[in-house]
Structure formats: structure tokens, C-alpha cells
Design a protein around this motif. Structure first.
Motif, PDB file in Angstrom:
ATOM      1  N   LEU A   1       0.860  -1.211   0.022  1.00 54.56           N
ATOM      2  CA  LEU A   1      -0.014   0.042   0.027  1.00 54.56           C
ATOM      3  C   LEU A   1       0.887   1.291  -0.026  1.00 54.56           C
ATOM      4  O   LEU A   1       1.754   1.349   0.626  1.00 54.56           O
ATOM      5  CB  LEU A   1      -0.956   0.233   1.076  1.00 54.56           C
ATOM      6  CG  LEU A   1      -2.063   1.188   1.299  1.00 54.56           C
ATOM      7  CD1 LEU A   1      -3.299   0.908   2.092  1.00 54.56           C
ATOM      8  CD2 LEU A   1      -1.247   2.456   2.362  1.00 54.56           C
TER       9      LEU A   1
ATOM     10  N   HIS B   1      -2.791   0.191  -3.874  1.00 52.59           N
ATOM     11  CA  HIS B   1      -2.855  -0.912  -3.147  1.00 52.59           C
ATOM     12  C   HIS B   1      -3.178  -2.263  -3.980  1.00 52.59           C
ATOM     13  O   HIS B   1      -4.083  -3.082  -3.789  1.00 52.59           O
ATOM     14  CB  HIS B   1      -3.979  -0.658  -2.107  1.00 52.59           C
ATOM     15  CG  HIS B   1      -4.198  -1.390  -0.907  1.00 52.59           C
ATOM     16  ND1 HIS B   1      -2.852  -2.482  -0.522  1.00 52.59           N
ATOM     17  CD2 HIS B   1      -4.611  -1.541   0.327  1.00 52.59           C
ATOM     18  CE1 HIS B   1      -3.053  -2.936   0.305  1.00 52.59           C
ATOM     19  NE2 HIS B   1      -4.119  -2.559   0.929  1.00 52.59           N
TER      20      HIS B   1
ATOM     21  N   ASN C   1      -8.355   7.810  -4.480  1.00 43.05           N
ATOM     22  CA  ASN C   1      -7.435   7.469  -3.554  1.00 43.05           C
ATOM     23  C   ASN C   1      -6.700   5.828  -3.868  1.00 43.05           C
ATOM     24  O   ASN C   1      -7.071   5.485  -5.021  1.00 43.05           O
ATOM     25  CB  ASN C   1      -8.368   6.954  -2.080  1.00 43.05           C
ATOM     26  CG  ASN C   1      -9.259   5.744  -2.177  1.00 43.05           C
ATOM     27  OD1 ASN C   1      -9.203   5.004  -2.986  1.00 43.05           O
ATOM     28  ND2 ASN C   1      -9.936   5.741  -1.121  1.00 43.05           N
ATOM     29  N   ASN C   2      -6.056   5.423  -3.265  1.00 43.14           N
ATOM     30  CA  ASN C   2      -5.171   4.183  -3.641  1.00 43.14           C
ATOM     31  C   ASN C   2      -5.856   3.062  -4.105  1.00 43.14           C
ATOM     32  O   ASN C   2      -5.738   2.013  -5.031  1.00 43.14           O
ATOM     33  CB  ASN C   2      -4.256   3.699  -2.456  1.00 43.14           C
ATOM     34  CG  ASN C   2      -4.922   3.663  -0.927  1.00 43.14           C
ATOM     35  OD1 ASN C   2      -6.175   3.559  -0.863  1.00 43.14           O
ATOM     36  ND2 ASN C   2      -3.966   3.542   0.067  1.00 43.14           N
ATOM     37  N   ILE C   3      -7.454   2.883  -3.286  1.00 40.48           N
ATOM     38  CA  ILE C   3      -8.234   1.619  -3.765  1.00 40.48           C
ATOM     39  C   ILE C   3      -9.103   1.967  -5.028  1.00 40.48           C
ATOM     40  O   ILE C   3      -8.888   1.080  -6.093  1.00 40.48           O
ATOM     41  CB  ILE C   3      -9.416   1.405  -2.658  1.00 40.48           C
ATOM     42  CG1 ILE C   3      -8.610   1.006  -1.084  1.00 40.48           C
ATOM     43  CG2 ILE C   3     -10.500   0.435  -3.140  1.00 40.48           C
ATOM     44  CD1 ILE C   3      -7.998  -0.515  -1.166  1.00 40.48           C
TER      45      ILE C   3
ATOM     46  N   ASP D   1     -14.912   2.409   0.455  1.00 41.34           N
ATOM     47  CA  ASP D   1     -13.593   2.414   1.380  1.00 41.34           C
ATOM     48  C   ASP D   1     -13.794   3.789   2.154  1.00 41.34           C
ATOM     49  O   ASP D   1     -14.736   4.503   2.045  1.00 41.34           O
ATOM     50  CB  ASP D   1     -12.267   2.519   0.440  1.00 41.34           C
ATOM     51  CG  ASP D   1     -11.058   2.689   1.338  1.00 41.34           C
ATOM     52  OD1 ASP D   1     -11.001   2.196   2.515  1.00 41.34           O
ATOM     53  OD2 ASP D   1     -10.108   3.155   0.801  1.00 41.34           O
ATOM     54  N   VAL D   2     -12.919   3.768   3.160  1.00 39.24           N
ATOM     55  CA  VAL D   2     -13.035   5.162   4.034  1.00 39.24           C
ATOM     56  C   VAL D   2     -12.708   6.124   3.382  1.00 39.24           C
ATOM     57  O   VAL D   2     -12.231   6.371   2.311  1.00 39.24           O
ATOM     58  CB  VAL D   2     -11.954   4.943   5.091  1.00 39.24           C
ATOM     59  CG1 VAL D   2     -12.007   3.901   6.205  1.00 39.24           C
ATOM     60  CG2 VAL D   2     -10.689   5.001   4.732  1.00 39.24           C
TER      61      VAL D   2
ATOM     62  N   SER E   1      -8.129   8.691   4.325  1.00 37.13           N
ATOM     63  CA  SER E   1      -7.104   7.650   4.083  1.00 37.13           C
ATOM     64  C   SER E   1      -5.870   7.819   5.328  1.00 37.13           C
ATOM     65  O   SER E   1      -5.703   8.923   5.620  1.00 37.13           O
ATOM     66  CB  SER E   1      -6.425   7.327   2.909  1.00 37.13           C
ATOM     67  OG  SER E   1      -7.535   6.513   2.123  1.00 37.13           O
ATOM     68  N   MET E   2      -5.185   6.765   5.416  1.00 40.08           N
ATOM     69  CA  MET E   2      -4.275   6.773   6.285  1.00 40.08           C
ATOM     70  C   MET E   2      -3.178   7.700   5.960  1.00 40.08           C
ATOM     71  O   MET E   2      -2.791   7.804   4.539  1.00 40.08           O
ATOM     72  CB  MET E   2      -3.514   5.519   6.613  1.00 40.08           C
ATOM     73  CG  MET E   2      -4.241   4.580   7.408  1.00 40.08           C
ATOM     74  SD  MET E   2      -3.029   2.876   7.342  1.00 40.08           S
ATOM     75  CE  MET E   2      -3.364   2.165   5.766  1.00 40.08           C
TER      76      MET E   2
ATOM     77  N   CYS F   1     -12.454  -2.936   1.753  1.00 37.81           N
ATOM     78  CA  CYS F   1     -11.052  -3.393   1.988  1.00 37.81           C
ATOM     79  C   CYS F   1     -10.953  -3.720   3.497  1.00 37.81           C
ATOM     80  O   CYS F   1     -10.072  -4.240   3.677  1.00 37.81           O
ATOM     81  CB  CYS F   1     -10.157  -2.650   1.145  1.00 37.81           C
ATOM     82  SG  CYS F   1     -10.253  -0.782   1.688  1.00 37.81           S
ATOM     83  N   LEU F   2     -11.689  -2.761   4.292  1.00 42.39           N
ATOM     84  CA  LEU F   2     -11.466  -2.746   5.645  1.00 42.39           C
ATOM     85  C   LEU F   2     -10.050  -2.082   6.139  1.00 42.39           C
ATOM     86  O   LEU F   2      -9.182  -2.156   5.120  1.00 42.39           O
ATOM     87  CB  LEU F   2     -11.469  -4.049   6.430  1.00 42.39           C
ATOM     88  CG  LEU F   2     -12.931  -4.706   6.317  1.00 42.39           C
ATOM     89  CD1 LEU F   2     -12.974  -6.214   6.939  1.00 42.39           C
ATOM     90  CD2 LEU F   2     -14.002  -4.068   6.701  1.00 42.39           C
TER      91      LEU F   2
HETATM   92  N1  NVA Z   1      -7.663   3.918   1.431  1.00 40.26           N
HETATM   93  C1  NVA Z   1      -7.448   3.266   2.564  1.00 40.26           C
HETATM   94  C2  NVA Z   1      -7.026   1.703   2.351  1.00 40.26           C
HETATM   95  C3  NVA Z   1      -6.868   1.072   3.615  1.00 40.26           C
HETATM   96  C4  NVA Z   1      -6.614  -0.351   3.326  1.00 40.26           C
HETATM   97  C5  NVA Z   1      -6.016   3.881   3.245  1.00 40.26           C
HETATM   98  O1  NVA Z   1      -4.949   4.023   2.644  1.00 40.26           O
HETATM   99  O2  NVA Z   1      -6.016   4.122   4.458  1.00 40.26           O
END
Ligand code: NVA
Ligand code: CP
Length: 339
Positions: free
Chosen positions: A129, A134, A167-169, A232-233, A236-237, A274-275
Motif C-alpha cells: 500500500l 494498493h 485514493n489508492n483503492i 472504502d474510508v 485514508s491513512m 477493503c477494511l
Molecule cells: N484507502 C485506505 C485503504 C486502507 C486499506 C487507506 O489508505 O487508508
């Protein structure tokens, strides 16, 4: 020899459609073999290092358990407990790691870091990720989709990704659609549509297959007749907490809830996530944000929908293990395990 041997995996499009489908087939086979307690260890005497600059539950555990099941040894390097980038350059670090290990997993922020790692590594580098992609997540998602739709080709399956599509997803899902022909609708407000370069590149590739990729702000149009809704959230992180207010304001109409499910007009629609998910108040952040913004039923997905579809969502999580196992066996050994 399988064609993935000794290759890096930084983004899904590093592999061809047949290589991705090979990994998915292998993952499904390995899942069955594990359940039947008939696992053969292909990674004895292999050493794997896992570098995590961000938190993880699934990805770390999937890499570790896949390695343990296969007889490999693992070193976990967590945020802040190495010299990485602080006292020692990425290049020097990877040169050292390449002499001790057989494979490197990296999770972090800037995608350029994993690219640099791969340029100076003599062993396979797997992206666990980055802010941009991801790919190991999408292997599990495609595996889950395939298991649930055994009678359909990817180009006959329709998936709506709702919420924050920048985002990444969502970027990796775009690559997945381009590679496999999966029909993808990104359903989000315009400012949360994906990176234009990634979108255009994927749309061009998809055109040559049978699949379509569209972006829409309209929820009803976006989810009508889909087989899957993926979310997804919204933050993101690594993103600032200050973003919550604006994101919630703009994205709340894209929440996966009963209204959205009714709009699919498909009583068999499946939900993917994806959690981790913000669906209830049992976590510190969940409690704080849901209370602050008066989101009593959940954030990107309501608690009742999450509960109803949790079998699919947790199967998707479990598939992280089997797909990552397929990936590490295929990149670290020459074996071709699918006939
Ligand atoms: N978009 C989220 C995916 C977490 C699996 C993140 O990067 O936090
Ligand atoms: N989906 C996923 O990557 O989960 P973790 O952050 O727990 O690894």
C-alpha cells in the motif's frame, strides 16, 4: 517456469491479464489446499522482510501467515524502528536488505519510495500500500469477485465504487477494470474523481477489451443493476484529520445504506470493503467522528448493511492471505502451480 518469477509488484498493471488470472486461480487452489490441510511448502529457507511505515492488520498478517504456512522466515520492520530514510538512505537500506533477504514488502506514503526500492533491489519488491496504489488488496478483491461469480466472465460483471474515488483503492480498482474487463462505475462528487492520468490510461485500455469505465456523480445512475458495490474510508491513512468535515459533507450522500441498495434494483447485490470500516462506534476514531458529525448509523457504510454483508466482506479479508501467498510463491520460485 512461471512468468512472475523474480518480478516486482508495485502496481496491478505490472502484470498482464493472464498473470493476474494465474495468481487468482493459484490463490483459490492454495485456499482449498490449506483447508484440506495438504499444504506443500515452496518457500523453505526463504527470508522475507516487511517494512511498514503505516499501520496494518490484514496486510501484515497475510504476509506473515503466508510466509509461515510456506516455511519462510519473516522480519517485521515497523514505523520508526529502523534507520530507513532517517539515518540511512532508501538506496543504502535496500542494498543491505537485498543481500540478506529474498523478498521485500513495503507499505508507506509516497509511491516513489517503493519505486526507488525496486530500482535498487536485486530481489522482488511487493507494494503493500502506498498513497497511490494498493495492488495486493485488489488481488484479493478480484479473487472474491471470481469466487462469487463463477459462471460469469469479468466483462459480464458490473461494480460500482462509491465514496472517495481519488485514493489508492479506486486507482487500483481502475487498473483492475482495465486489465480484466470488469465494468466499473466510480460514483463520487467530481472533486473526488480519480487522478486524471490514471483514469484516462485505464479507460483507453478498457475500450480495447469488452469492459467500460465511467465516472458519475449520480448515485441512482451509478449503482443501477450492479453486481457489486465497493466502498472504502473517506479519509485514508496519512491524510489530515482536518479533512473529515469537508469529506463527510460532500460524501454522505454516497454512503452505502438501504436507499443505495434499493437503487441497485438487484436484491442479490454484494458489498465489498477493503477494511478497516467506520460502521459503528466501537473504535476510538469511529466514536469520535460519528458523534461529532452526528452520523449515528455509520460513516461510509451503515452498521446494518455491514452486518448483513459481513460474510462477503470477511471472505474478502481472508482472501488477502491466499492471494498474497500466491504472489510470494510465484515471484520467489520458478514453479508453475496451475495447469
Ligand atoms: N484507502 C485506505 C485503504 C486502507 C486499506 C487507506 O489508505 O487508508
Ligand atoms: N485492507 C488492508 O490493507 O488492511 P490493513 O490496513 O489492515 O492492512
Amino acid at each position: 517456469m512461471n512468468t512472475l518469477y523474480n518480478r516486482h509488484f508495485l502496481k496491478l498493471s505490472d502484470f498482464t491479464q493472464s498473470e493476474i488470472m494465474y495468481l487468482i486461480k493459484l490463490a483459490i487452489k492454495l485456499k482449498q489446499i490449506k483447508k484440506n490441510k495438504k499444504e506443500i511448502q515452496y518457500l523453505l529457507k526463504k527470508n522475507i522482510v516487511l517494512i511498514f511505515e503505516k499501520a496494518s492488520t490484514r496486510t501484515r498478517c497475510a504476509f506473515e501467515v503466508a510466509a509461515f504456512d510456506q516455511g519462510a522466515n519473516v522480519t517485521y520492520l515497523g514505523p520508526g524502528n529502523t534507520h530507513f530514510e532517517y539515518k540511512e538512505s532508501i538506496i543504502d537500506t535496500v542494498k543491505v536488505l537485498s543481500r540478506m533477504y529474498h523478498g521485500i514488502q513495503y507499505r508507506g506514503h509516497d509511491h516513489n519510495i517503493v519505486k526507488t526500492l525496486s530500482q535498487f533491489s536485486t530481489i522482488p519488491v511487493w507494494n503493500g500500500l502506498t498513497d497511490k496504489y494498493h495492488p495486493t488488496q485488489l488481488l484479493a478483491d478480484l479473487c472474491t469477485i471470481q469466487e462469487l461469480c463463477t459462471q460469469k466472465y469479468m466483462h459480464e460483471i458490473h461494480c460500482a465504487y462509491v465514496g472517495n474515488a481519488k485514493n489508492n483503492i479506486s486507482h487500483t480498482l481502475l487498473e483492475a477494470a482495465a486489465i480484466t474487463g470488469l465494468n466499473l462505475r466510480l460514483v463520487a462528487p467530481k472533486q473526488y474523481w480519480p487522478d486524471k492520468k490514471i483514469l484516462l490510461k485505464c479507460q483507453l485500455i478498457a475500450q480495447k477489451k469488452y469492459g467500460t469505465i465511467i465516472c458519475t456523480e449520480n448515485v441512482a445512475e451509478g449503482v443501477k443493476n450492479v453486481d457489486f458495490i465497493y466502498t472504502d474510508v473517506w479519509v485514508s491513512m496519512g491524510e489530515s484529520d482536518k479533512l473529515w468535515e469537508k469529506r463527510i459533507q460532500l460524501l454522505k450522500k454516497y454512503q452505502v445504506n438501504d436507499t443505495m441498495i434499493n437503487l441497485t434494483e438487484n436484491e442479490h447485490v454484494k458489498i465489498l470493503h477493503c477494511l478497516p470500516a467506520f460502521h459503528d462506534q466501537t473504535t476510538i476514531i469511529g466514536k469520535k467522528i460519528l458523534n461529532k458529525f452526528n452520523l449515528q448509523t455509520g460513516m461510509e457504510i451503515t452498521h446494518s448493511i455491514f452486518k448483513k454483508h459481513s460474510d462477503t466482506i470477511f471472505e474478502q479479508s481472508e482472501n488477502r492471505l491466499h492471494t498474497i501467498k500466491a504472489l510470494i510463491i510465484s515471484t520467489l520460485t520458478e514453479n508453475n502451480l496451475v495447469s
